[in-house]
Design an enzyme around this catalytic site. Sequence first.
Site, PDB file in Angstrom:
ATOM      1  N   LEU A  58      -0.144  15.646   5.775  1.00  0.00           N
ATOM      2  CA  LEU A  58       0.002  14.203   5.991  1.00  0.00           C
ATOM      3  C   LEU A  58      -0.027  13.816   7.469  1.00  0.00           C
ATOM      4  CD1 LEU A  58       2.752  13.409   3.320  1.00  0.00           C
ATOM      5  CD2 LEU A  58       0.272  13.315   3.059  1.00  0.00           C
ATOM      6  N   ALA A  92      -8.159   8.558  -3.425  1.00  0.00           N
ATOM      7  CA  ALA A  92      -9.571   8.902  -3.603  1.00  0.00           C
ATOM      8  C   ALA A  92      -9.802   9.153  -5.079  1.00  0.00           C
ATOM      9  CB  ALA A  92      -9.921  10.140  -2.779  1.00  0.00           C
ATOM     10  N   GLY A 108       0.624  10.920  -5.695  1.00  0.00           N
ATOM     11  CA  GLY A 108      -0.322  10.805  -6.766  1.00  0.00           C
ATOM     12  C   GLY A 108      -0.267   9.557  -7.635  1.00  0.00           C
ATOM     13  N   HIS A 136       4.951  -6.727  28.849  1.00  0.00           N
ATOM     14  CA  HIS A 136       4.245  -7.454  27.806  1.00  0.00           C
ATOM     15  C   HIS A 136       2.920  -8.016  28.329  1.00  0.00           C
ATOM     16  CE1 HIS A 136       8.057  -8.193  25.151  1.00  0.00           C
ATOM     17  NE2 HIS A 136       7.827  -6.922  25.403  1.00  0.00           N
ATOM     18  N   THR A 182       3.127  15.624  -6.145  1.00  0.00           N
ATOM     19  CA  THR A 182       2.113  15.884  -5.126  1.00  0.00           C
ATOM     20  C   THR A 182       2.644  16.851  -4.078  1.00  0.00           C
ATOM     21  OG1 THR A 182       1.063  13.719  -5.430  1.00  0.00           O
ATOM     22  CG2 THR A 182       0.689  14.826  -3.325  1.00  0.00           C
ATOM     23  N   GLU A 186       1.728 -11.027  28.762  1.00  0.00           N
ATOM     24  CA  GLU A 186       1.774 -12.096  29.748  1.00  0.00           C
ATOM     25  C   GLU A 186       2.036 -11.555  31.153  1.00  0.00           C
ATOM     26  OE1 GLU A 186       3.976 -13.702  26.027  1.00  0.00           O
ATOM     27  OE2 GLU A 186       3.416 -11.778  26.899  1.00  0.00           O
ATOM     28  N   GLU A 230       0.189   7.600  -0.380  1.00  0.00           N
ATOM     29  CA  GLU A 230      -1.024   8.338  -0.728  1.00  0.00           C
ATOM     30  C   GLU A 230      -0.961   9.005  -2.101  1.00  0.00           C
ATOM     31  OE1 GLU A 230      -3.124  10.776   1.944  1.00  0.00           O
ATOM     32  OE2 GLU A 230      -2.842   9.486   3.688  1.00  0.00           O
TER      33      GLU A 230
END
Length: 320
Positions: free
Chosen positions: A214, A159, A272, A51, A206, A53, A270
């Site tokens: 994708l 889009a 439709g 981690h 879609t 730290e 994403e």
Amino acid sequence: MTEDEKYMARCLQLARQGELTTAPNPMVGAVVVHRGRIIGEGWHRAYGGPHAEVNAINSVRPEDQHLLSQATIYVSLEPCSHWGKTPPCAELLVEKKLRRVVVGCLDPNEKVAGRGIRRLREAGAEVVVGVMEKECWSLNRKFMTFHTLHRPYITLKWAQSADGFIDSRRQSSSDGEPVHFSTPWTQTLVHRLRATHQAILVGRRTYELDRPALTNRLWPGASPKPFVLHHGRLVAMEEMATEDKAPPTSLLPLSAALFESFGYQSLLVEGGAQTLRSFLEADLWDELYIEQSDIVLKAGIRAPEIKIDPKGRPIHVNFA
């Protein structure tokens, strides 16, 4: 900007370097300061690794190790207090006798949830919590949403044309390809967005019309796991060909609870249009990206309508 804020801002800079490699762990940065001088810094580089730290303390030069007991460590997220893939960071800070610990925000993970802060205070350290808290929380909003709302952080993306259409009307894949609104620049941005999500979802229509890949092939990092919302069931894309024989992954359409069995902290939707509207109507989203094209379609499938969000959730518009 206060002294504490200055070093916490550096923690955030460091933390962001783990954006594509730490999930499902959070991004965390840490800085060790002695009398105005940074003597060590680090970030959580990858899931399963040390981690922030630990990396910060290990970066302190041997000749400066004796200064740790007089130093302040800044960390953007509460130090963990439990054994997981790595030892608890709170115990390391106690062992090194850090006199002061400045924390950006608490860790809502039920395995931590204030226990790290309590352990440090019990050991006698001065602990300050909440420096740049909003920024530290926002950095790990996917992780935070998962552990507070018990669902993935949901991002919607589509889009659209200049006149508000998401695609032309097509009855089958033989009617041609979808309208392409993206430029090389905005397509790269979309692939970056995919790279920062663990799962991605499209609707059945879609999938059948476009067979989308994708992937984030234009951006480094792992591609999100693709799913299809099929008749109210969540189906992994690779199982769609045998969907009639495959058992349903979930019977809870549009509920983030359907991701509990997978443990994904982030979901990118994403489309439709029907799938996107379903999430909007259910008010089940956290962030929204719209790619605005200058192409005019004059007819087709309408994009979802977005009004000012009363919850103030982020809405981004990128112009293609």
